[in-house]
Write an enzyme that holds these catalytic residues in place. Structure first.
Site, PDB file in Angstrom:
ATOM      1  N   GLY A  10       0.815  -1.206   0.000  1.00  0.00           N
ATOM      2  CA  GLY A  10       0.000   0.000   0.000  1.00  0.00           C
ATOM      3  C   GLY A  10       0.846   1.252   0.000  1.00  0.00           C
ATOM      4  O   GLY A  10       1.368   1.654   1.048  1.00  0.00           O
ATOM      5  N   ALA A  12       0.116   4.559  -0.725  1.00  0.00           N
ATOM      6  CA  ALA A  12      -0.408   5.913  -0.613  1.00  0.00           C
ATOM      7  C   ALA A  12       0.621   6.722   0.185  1.00  0.00           C
ATOM      8  O   ALA A  12       1.672   6.194   0.575  1.00  0.00           O
ATOM      9  CB  ALA A  12      -1.770   5.917   0.049  1.00  0.00           C
ATOM     10  N   ARG A  34      -1.115  -2.225  -5.384  1.00  0.00           N
ATOM     11  CA  ARG A  34      -2.055  -2.884  -6.304  1.00  0.00           C
ATOM     12  C   ARG A  34      -1.857  -2.418  -7.748  1.00  0.00           C
ATOM     13  O   ARG A  34      -1.937  -3.213  -8.676  1.00  0.00           O
ATOM     14  CB  ARG A  34      -3.486  -2.608  -5.846  1.00  0.00           C
ATOM     15  CG  ARG A  34      -4.555  -3.314  -6.659  1.00  0.00           C
ATOM     16  CD  ARG A  34      -5.918  -3.146  -5.991  1.00  0.00           C
ATOM     17  NE  ARG A  34      -6.230  -1.732  -5.805  1.00  0.00           N
ATOM     18  CZ  ARG A  34      -6.824  -0.958  -6.716  1.00  0.00           C
ATOM     19  NH1 ARG A  34      -7.134  -1.464  -7.907  1.00  0.00           N
ATOM     20  NH2 ARG A  34      -7.100   0.300  -6.461  1.00  0.00           N
ATOM     21  N   VAL A  75      -3.284  -0.246   3.755  1.00  0.00           N
ATOM     22  CA  VAL A  75      -4.365  -0.134   2.774  1.00  0.00           C
ATOM     23  C   VAL A  75      -5.616   0.362   3.482  1.00  0.00           C
ATOM     24  O   VAL A  75      -5.683   0.415   4.708  1.00  0.00           O
ATOM     25  CB  VAL A  75      -4.638  -1.485   2.080  1.00  0.00           C
ATOM     26  CG1 VAL A  75      -3.388  -1.955   1.346  1.00  0.00           C
ATOM     27  CG2 VAL A  75      -5.089  -2.541   3.089  1.00  0.00           C
ATOM     28  N   SER A 129      -0.266   7.083  14.383  1.00  0.00           N
ATOM     29  CA  SER A 129      -0.793   8.443  14.408  1.00  0.00           C
ATOM     30  C   SER A 129       0.320   9.457  14.179  1.00  0.00           C
ATOM     31  O   SER A 129       1.429   9.302  14.680  1.00  0.00           O
ATOM     32  CB  SER A 129      -1.474   8.737  15.751  1.00  0.00           C
ATOM     33  OG  SER A 129      -1.949  10.068  15.778  1.00  0.00           O
ATOM     34  N   LYS A 183      -6.004   3.338  19.434  1.00  0.00           N
ATOM     35  CA  LYS A 183      -5.964   4.328  18.351  1.00  0.00           C
ATOM     36  C   LYS A 183      -7.347   4.929  18.115  1.00  0.00           C
ATOM     37  O   LYS A 183      -7.483   6.127  17.845  1.00  0.00           O
ATOM     38  CB  LYS A 183      -5.452   3.668  17.065  1.00  0.00           C
ATOM     39  CG  LYS A 183      -5.432   4.596  15.829  1.00  0.00           C
ATOM     40  CD  LYS A 183      -4.589   5.846  16.057  1.00  0.00           C
ATOM     41  CE  LYS A 183      -4.206   6.551  14.754  1.00  0.00           C
ATOM     42  NZ  LYS A 183      -5.328   6.968  13.921  1.00  0.00           N
ATOM     43  N   HIS A 186      -7.906   7.369  20.838  1.00  0.00           N
ATOM     44  CA  HIS A 186      -7.056   8.521  20.529  1.00  0.00           C
ATOM     45  C   HIS A 186      -7.775   9.448  19.556  1.00  0.00           C
ATOM     46  O   HIS A 186      -7.831  10.668  19.736  1.00  0.00           O
ATOM     47  CB  HIS A 186      -5.731   8.045  19.922  1.00  0.00           C
ATOM     48  CG  HIS A 186      -4.950   9.112  19.205  1.00  0.00           C
ATOM     49  ND1 HIS A 186      -5.284   9.545  17.930  1.00  0.00           N
ATOM     50  CD2 HIS A 186      -3.869   9.835  19.561  1.00  0.00           C
ATOM     51  CE1 HIS A 186      -4.448  10.490  17.542  1.00  0.00           C
ATOM     52  NE2 HIS A 186      -3.576  10.682  18.515  1.00  0.00           N
ATOM     53  N   ASN A 187      -8.355   8.866  18.498  1.00  0.00           N
ATOM     54  CA  ASN A 187      -9.031   9.682  17.492  1.00  0.00           C
ATOM     55  C   ASN A 187     -10.284  10.341  18.052  1.00  0.00           C
ATOM     56  O   ASN A 187     -10.617  11.472  17.687  1.00  0.00           O
ATOM     57  CB  ASN A 187      -9.372   8.840  16.271  1.00  0.00           C
ATOM     58  CG  ASN A 187      -8.153   8.541  15.418  1.00  0.00           C
ATOM     59  OD1 ASN A 187      -7.027   8.617  15.873  1.00  0.00           O
ATOM     60  ND2 ASN A 187      -8.381   8.189  14.168  1.00  0.00           N
ATOM     61  N   GLU A 190      -9.143  13.198  19.973  1.00  0.00           N
ATOM     62  CA  GLU A 190      -8.742  14.203  18.976  1.00  0.00           C
ATOM     63  C   GLU A 190      -9.958  15.010  18.509  1.00  0.00           C
ATOM     64  O   GLU A 190      -9.895  16.237  18.393  1.00  0.00           O
ATOM     65  CB  GLU A 190      -8.082  13.494  17.806  1.00  0.00           C
ATOM     66  CG  GLU A 190      -7.683  14.364  16.634  1.00  0.00           C
ATOM     67  CD  GLU A 190      -7.190  13.516  15.471  1.00  0.00           C
ATOM     68  OE1 GLU A 190      -7.700  13.718  14.349  1.00  0.00           O
ATOM     69  OE2 GLU A 190      -6.321  12.646  15.691  1.00  0.00           O
TER      70      GLU A 190
END
Length: 486
Positions: A10, A12, A34, A75, A129, A183, A186-187, A190
């Site tokens: 992946g 990105a 991919r 991904v 993060s 996580k 955490h978000n 946030e």
């Protein structure tokens, strides 16, 4: 052929930056995407001249890895993760390790961990993060899975993680979905932080008519004190940027519709499933939802007038009150978030150490802030601490600021400025400190219409009352007495 320490699937921006981070810290990386065109572009660009190799197929990638093989997935969360895992399963062997570094829902991670363990494949679900910058220069990393699987990559994760107070911002958190759960929370925190900051801005902007540049100076000053944090820092910077097309502050030209990827909503939903209060994060999620009703809000602004009022107090007094209120509300928000982690740890048998969680949030991640050191210290003083507000430091920090929070919320209400998160934080504090809430009436109503029963304050056991029958008799007696007295 050279063997590579880890494979990453992946490419990105987050995946590419993690690859560069890993390679920079001494670990050669094999990569796959991919669409091979992206792999080719990466190899010809940022990865050129580095110990990074690209492969057109997953079998080629797996064959190029050291044994036991370690493969990290970056991904899109959801179905794509399952698809890649299914493609990898025939290619890997028992003892190999798959790491999901995306924002997967923790229940998906729980399922995958159990399924892969049954086939002898190690699995780590890890939160990462810090955004694109953190991925490249050092993120906060939140891994969960088998302890032995974590040890397979612990040196690498410690090498690439952010560092705070001389310590890497990574720690083994617990089994199965523990890492992705932390996580997720955490978000959610946030979301709460961002909404509290937005409300502070809104109150100062609307009540005092402050310009973006003035707000930048204020947030810059706040970042030198107890509010020092990444989010306050970037908020300061936002206010200094002008729109090159209009010359106006760019923040004023941005449409007021906040988007979301769902992790805040997941946090709120899971808190409700567990039965833990999370008012500030809930308010932040709801604030984003109502922001999306832009057309309706514009129409309502013409049809539904608010109070005809203006702020009459001193400018500097309100600025200082908002600073104190923001910190006080932040304390309440983190008290709720850490309380949720404690409850989830018990519910899901994660064995979370909340002091360790606070420590790994001190650097790299979006909510990194000075006062996370104080949160870590609170749990070092008392690992069994029920609520952050009961720690002496945070109790005193809130109590010394609660008057300012009350004044700010009151001012916002009087001016018709919505402050969902600040109001929710204050309401949480008042509810938590209240020995007797009106839930006794709620239980009476539930027993009346649904025979749901209730418990009494003076003895053990479950009770039920025929409310309608007894109320009708009591009303009849009262009417008779009234007639007699007349």
């Amino acid at each position: 052929m050279e063997k590579y320490a880890i494979g990453l699937v992946g490419l990105a921006v987050m995946g590419q930056n993690l690859v560069l981070n890993i390679e920079r810290n001494g670990y050669p990386v094999a990569v796959y995407n991919r669409t091979y065109e992206r792999t080719r572009e990466f190899l010809a660009g940022e990865a050129k001249g580095k110990r990074i190799a690209g492969f057109e197929t997953l079998p080629e990638l797996v064959a190029a890895l050291e044994s036991p093989r370690k493969i990290m997935l970056m991904v899109q969360a959801g179905r794509a993760v399952d698809q890649v895992i299914e493609q990898l399963k025939p290619l890997v062997a028992p003892g190999d390790l798959i790491i999901d570094g995306g924002n997967s829902f923790y229940k998906d991670t729980e399922r995958r961990a159990v399924e892969l363990a049954a086939e002898g494949i190690n699995y780590i679900g890890t939160g990462v993060s810090g955004g694109e910058y953190g991925a490249l220069h050092g993120p906060a990393i939140m891994p969960g899975g088998q302890p032995d699987a974590y040890e397979m990559v612990a040196p690498m994760l410690r090498a690439i993680a952010a560092v705070a107070e001389g310590e890497p911002c990574v720690a083994y958190l617990g089994p199965r979905g523990a890492g992705h759960y932390v996580k997720m929370v955490h978000n959610g925190i946030e979301y709460g932080d961002m909404q509290l900051i937005a409300e502070a801005y809104d109150i100062l902007h609307r009540a005092l008519g402050l310009s973006a540049r003035e707000l930048g100076e204020i947030f810059g000053a706040w970042n030198q004190g107890e509010l020092e944090s990444y989010l306050i820092e970037i908020t300061r910077d936002v206010f200094y940027v002008d729109d090159p097309e209009t010359g106006q502050p760019l923040v004023d030209m941005i449409l007021d519709e906040a988007q979301q990827k769902g992790t805040g909503k997941w946090t709120s939903q899971d808190a409700m499933d567990i039965g833990m209060p999370l008012q500030t994060v809930n308010a932040a999620v709801e604030s984003r939802l109502i922001s999306a009703l832009k057309a309706q809000r514009v129409a309502a602004s013409q049809a539904l007038p608010g109070p005809d009022a203006a702020y009459q107090g001193e400018r500097d007094a309100l600025i200082d009150d908002v600073r104190q209120a923001l910190f006080a509300a932040k304390i309440c928000s983190y008290a709720q978030g850490m309380g949720l982690l404690r409850a989830a740890s018990d519910e899901y048998d994660y064995g979370l150490k909340l002091g360790d969680v606070a420590k790994l949030w001190r650097g790299g991640c979006i909510i990194r802030a000075r006062f996370l050191n104080d949160i870590a210290a609170a749990y070092e003083r008392n690992p069994a601490l029920d609520n952050l507000l009961l720690d002496p430091y945070f109790r005193d920090a809130f109590l010394s600021r609660q008057a300012a929070l009350r004044r700010v919320v009151s001012t916002a209400v009087q001016l018709g400025i919505p402050c969902l998160a600040m109001g929710a934080s204050l309401a949480y504090f008042d509810a938590y400190r209240t020995a007797r809430l009106p839930a006794n009436l709620t239980q009476a109503q539930r027993d009346y219409f649904g025979a749901h029963t209730y418990r009494r304050i003076d003895r053990e056991g479950v009770c039920h009352t025929e409310w309608q029958e007894q109320a009708e008799a009591a009303r009849g007696q009262a009417s008779a007495l009234a007639r007699n007295h007349s």
